[in-house]
Write a protein that holds these residues in place. Structure first.
Motif, PDB file in Angstrom:
ATOM      1  N   VAL A   1       0.428  -4.451   7.845  1.00 18.92           N
ATOM      2  CA  VAL A   1       0.458  -3.045   8.231  1.00 18.92           C
ATOM      3  C   VAL A   1      -0.348  -2.832   9.516  1.00 18.92           C
ATOM      4  CG1 VAL A   1      -0.210  -0.702   7.553  1.00 18.92           C
ATOM      5  CG2 VAL A   1       0.792  -2.245   5.866  1.00 18.92           C
TER       6      VAL A   1
ATOM      7  N   TYR B   1       5.910  -4.297   4.449  1.00 16.03           N
ATOM      8  CA  TYR B   1       4.621  -3.783   4.918  1.00 16.03           C
ATOM      9  C   TYR B   1       4.567  -3.683   6.439  1.00 16.03           C
ATOM     10  CZ  TYR B   1       2.564  -3.663   0.285  1.00 16.03           C
ATOM     11  OH  TYR B   1       2.277  -3.330  -1.015  1.00 16.03           O
TER      12      TYR B   1
ATOM     13  N   ALA C   1       6.222  -0.534   7.231  1.00 17.48           N
ATOM     14  CA  ALA C   1       5.335   0.606   6.972  1.00 17.48           C
ATOM     15  C   ALA C   1       4.359   0.801   8.129  1.00 17.48           C
ATOM     16  CB  ALA C   1       4.580   0.395   5.667  1.00 17.48           C
TER      17      ALA C   1
END
Length: 207
Positions: free
Chosen positions: A29, A166, A169
């Motif tokens: 992330v 991720y 994201a």
């Protein structure tokens, strides 16, 4: 039937653990938020290399080795906890992407790759998969090599999916993190999560 049941147990367990928030996924992330989706996916190669190494060690008898030398586990957890604390400090102090993008480039990519590799080596959830679930999928009556290769490939593909989720994201957060103030908040939250992971490892070590 035993191997089929083992595979049916491995897939949801590995998928759940791969998608569970943790230090490795947090790094995906963070890298994606700072440098983009491609950078996070390239950094994720470090994680895959580390996991492939753990799977190879498992194939060579890692579970038996840990039983013979049980002190190796606390040592590994201690090193991992210290490294996570180091990363927590680095994330808390990280400059906004606009401030570091010009000087970053390949150097930032190599550092992200190295971080992913080192964090993955101390990842206890993957150690569980490699030593507890993967051996159960091997039929002792058939050649072990192709079976280990198939199981390892499946586990790594599930991890690739987690990296993509991720990293996506993180890429989605780039717009919100466009101001230095928001980036600092994000860095401190990331650092707190990394420090919490280090604390969890330490508590497990002394429990």
């Amino acid at each position: 039937m035993t191997q089929i049941a083992a595979w049916l147990t491995l897939v949801p367990a590995a998928l759940t653990l791969a998608l569970t928030p943790g230090p490795s996924n947090l790094l995906s992330v963070h890298v994606a938020a700072a440098d983009g989706l491609g950078a996070a996916c390239r950094a994720g190669l470090g994680r895959l290399v580390a996991f492939a190494l753990i799977l190879l060690l498992a194939a060579l008898g890692l579970a038996a080795l840990l039983q013979v030398a049980p002190r190796a586990v606390p040592v590994l957890q201690t090193v991992a906890a210290l490294y996570l604390l180091h990363l927590a400090v680095r994330l808390a102090r990280a400059a906004p992407p606009a401030a570091g993008a010009v000087a970053g480039g390949a150097g930032r990519g190599r550092e992200a790759l190295r971080r992913e590799f080192c964090v993955a080596l101390g990842n206890p959830k993957f150690l569980v998969i490699a030593t507890a679930f993967v051996p159960q999928c091997i039929d002792p009556g058939r050649p072990a090599g192709p079976q280990l290769a198939a199981v390892s490939l499946l586990v790594l593909l599930l991890e690739v999916g987690a990296i993509a989720v991720y990293a996506g994201a993180g890429r989605g957060l780039q717009g919100w993190l466009s101001t230095p103030a928001r980036w600092r908040v994000f860095g401190r939250l990331s650092a707190a999560a990394m420090a919490a992971a280090a604390l969890w490892l330490t508590v497990r070590l002394w429990a």
